[in-house]
Scaffold this motif. Structure first.
Motif, PDB file in Angstrom:
ATOM      1  N   GLN A 169       0.729  -1.191   0.171  1.00  0.00           N
ATOM      2  CA  GLN A 169       0.191  -0.051   0.014  1.00  0.00           C
ATOM      3  C   GLN A 169       0.452   1.179   0.257  1.00  0.00           C
ATOM      4  OE1 GLN A 169      -2.808   2.001   3.012  1.00  0.00           O
ATOM      5  NE2 GLN A 169      -3.127  -0.179   2.241  1.00  0.00           N
TER       6      GLN A 169
ATOM      7  N   HIS B 159      -9.810   9.784   1.057  1.00  0.00           N
ATOM      8  CA  HIS B 159     -10.487   9.237  -0.327  1.00  0.00           C
ATOM      9  C   HIS B 159     -12.042   8.419  -0.322  1.00  0.00           C
ATOM     10  CE1 HIS B 159      -7.176  11.463  -2.019  1.00  0.00           C
ATOM     11  NE2 HIS B 159      -6.391  10.011  -1.225  1.00  0.00           N
TER      12      HIS B 159
ATOM     13  N   ALA C 243      -9.246   1.302  -6.093  1.00  0.00           N
ATOM     14  CA  ALA C 243     -10.225   1.068  -5.381  1.00  0.00           C
ATOM     15  C   ALA C 243     -10.965  -0.191  -6.430  1.00  0.00           C
ATOM     16  CB  ALA C 243     -11.434   1.491  -4.628  1.00  0.00           C
TER      17      ALA C 243
ATOM     18  N   PHE D  43      -6.787  -0.501   2.478  1.00  0.00           N
ATOM     19  CA  PHE D  43      -6.901   0.530   1.797  1.00  0.00           C
ATOM     20  C   PHE D  43      -7.629   1.695   2.727  1.00  0.00           C
ATOM     21  CE2 PHE D  43      -7.473   2.797  -2.219  1.00  0.00           C
ATOM     22  CZ  PHE D  43      -6.138   3.461  -2.423  1.00  0.00           C
TER      23      PHE D  43
ATOM     24  N   GLY E 154      -6.534   5.310   2.143  1.00  0.00           N
ATOM     25  CA  GLY E 154      -7.506   5.339   1.589  1.00  0.00           C
ATOM     26  C   GLY E 154      -8.033   6.073   2.193  1.00  0.00           C
TER      27      GLY E 154
ATOM     28  N   VAL F 272     -12.940   6.028  -3.070  1.00  0.00           N
ATOM     29  CA  VAL F 272     -13.213   4.345  -2.763  1.00  0.00           C
ATOM     30  C   VAL F 272     -14.022   3.471  -2.687  1.00  0.00           C
ATOM     31  CG1 VAL F 272     -12.122   2.988  -1.125  1.00  0.00           C
ATOM     32  CG2 VAL F 272     -10.392   4.656  -1.800  1.00  0.00           C
TER      33      VAL F 272
ATOM     34  N   TYR G 194      -7.838   8.083  -7.456  1.00  0.00           N
ATOM     35  CA  TYR G 194      -7.603   6.171  -6.426  1.00  0.00           C
ATOM     36  C   TYR G 194      -9.052   5.180  -6.599  1.00  0.00           C
ATOM     37  CZ  TYR G 194      -4.719   7.764  -2.927  1.00  0.00           C
ATOM     38  OH  TYR G 194      -3.332   8.823  -2.557  1.00  0.00           O
TER      39      TYR G 194
ATOM     40  N   HIS H 178       0.586   4.194  -2.615  1.00  0.00           N
ATOM     41  CA  HIS H 178       0.866   5.231  -2.536  1.00  0.00           C
ATOM     42  C   HIS H 178       0.945   6.266  -2.471  1.00  0.00           C
ATOM     43  CE1 HIS H 178      -0.679   9.282   0.230  1.00  0.00           C
ATOM     44  NE2 HIS H 178       0.099   8.882   0.698  1.00  0.00           N
TER      45      HIS H 178
END
Length: 306
Positions: free
Chosen positions: A37, A88, A60, A80, A85, A92, A56, A41
């Motif tokens: 992750q 967001h 997802a 996430f 995430g 997502v 993003y 990112h």
């Protein structure tokens, strides 16, 4: 745009919408190829602010597709959302809906969002996908989902509404950000679907952008009695950008002209109206939330300017 047969308003509109699509695919690739992750990112954060949210969303979808495989080791979307995430979360959940549209239905349980409120955004994403890729059926043929199998509880009666909100969002792309074309597309559907469709249009208008101030004013004229749902969609988009730190000039302009608020004020309305705890009744908590947001903005309630 030409491949999909979508309306092209101008070269600038084409470039904007095609960049959205390309960035979504970039995010998908980053998520499925990154070893962890943190690396995903790092790469996602390199994408320009205007389009980063779409990356993003694509990421997802990629993670949800991996979670949907019948192999050990799922839970990537949950990880996430608990990590990079989280800011967001709107995008997502929408991205999970894209994966729903590509996975067999018997695998949906493996990617079903746990959030009892935002889970409906997955069906928004599903609706967007269907309108975008099955345009003849869902847009020109006005196909309507019935007896939709998700979620597997008594709230499934709301599924069609959430799907229509996603279809409305796709109409902004299919109509090439041309307000007259988009409004005509909405008008082609049965009248009882217009409110949800306009909510989706409002979200896309603010988040994806592509309209001038004069075009935004034309939208206000065409939306008619569905202004409450329209501005609710705008407020959702504004909140998604504020919470993720992805504010843009086009989003600020849209919120100001369409809601009479700053992006921060619109986000505050969404936060204050958010149901706690989330309890579904005659209306889903999600629909109650949406209606409360719409009422607060259209009534000019003091808290809208807190």
């Amino acid at each position: 745009m030409s491949t999909r047969g979508f309306h092209v308003k101008s070269p600038e509109a084409r470039e904007n919408l095609e960049t959205v699509g390309a960035t979504f695919l970039d995010g998908y690739a980053i998520a499925v190829e990154a070893p962890h992750q943190d690396e995903a990112h790092r790469l996602l954060e390199r994408i320009p602010v205007r389009y980063r949210g779409f990356a993003y969303e694509g990421a997802a979808m990629g993670l949800a597709m991996l979670d949907g495989l019948p192999v050990p080791g799922n839970g990537r979307v949950a990880e996430f959302l608990a990590g990079h995430g989280a800011p967001h979360d709107y995008m997502v959940h929408v991205g999970v809906g894209w994966a729903m549209a590509r996975l067999p239905r018997f695998r949906w349980a493996s990617i079903a969002p746990a959030d009892p409120l935002l889970r409906w955004l997955a069906l928004d994403g599903y609706g967007f996908h269907q309108a975008y890729f099955r345009t003849a059926r869902y847009v020109h043929g006005h196909y309507r989902e019935s007896a939709f199998p998700w979620p597997g509880d008594e709230t499934r009666r709301y599924a069609g509404h959430a799907i229509d909100q996603g279809i409305g969002r796709a109409l902004w792309f299919i109509g090439g950000t041309d307000p007259a074309v988009v409004a005509d597309l909405v008008d082609g559907y049965q009248a009882d679907r217009h409110a949800d469709l306009w909510a989706g249009v409002g979200l896309a208008t603010c988040y994806a952008g592509g309209a001038t101030e004069d075009e935004l004013r034309l939208l206000v004229e065409r939306v008619g009695p569905h202004r409450p749902q329209f501005v609710q969609g705008v407020a959702f988009a504004s909140t998604a950008r504020v919470e993720a730190g992805l504010l843009t000039e086009h989003s600020e302009t849209a919120v100001r002209l369409l809601c009479g608020l700053t992006p921060q004020e619109a986000a505050a309305v969404c936060e204050q109206a958010r149901p706690r705890p989330v309890v579904d009744g005659a209306l889903t908590a999600y629909e109650t939330w949406r209606r409360n947001i719409a009422e607060r903005i259209t009534s000019g309630a003091p808290e809208a300017r807190a």
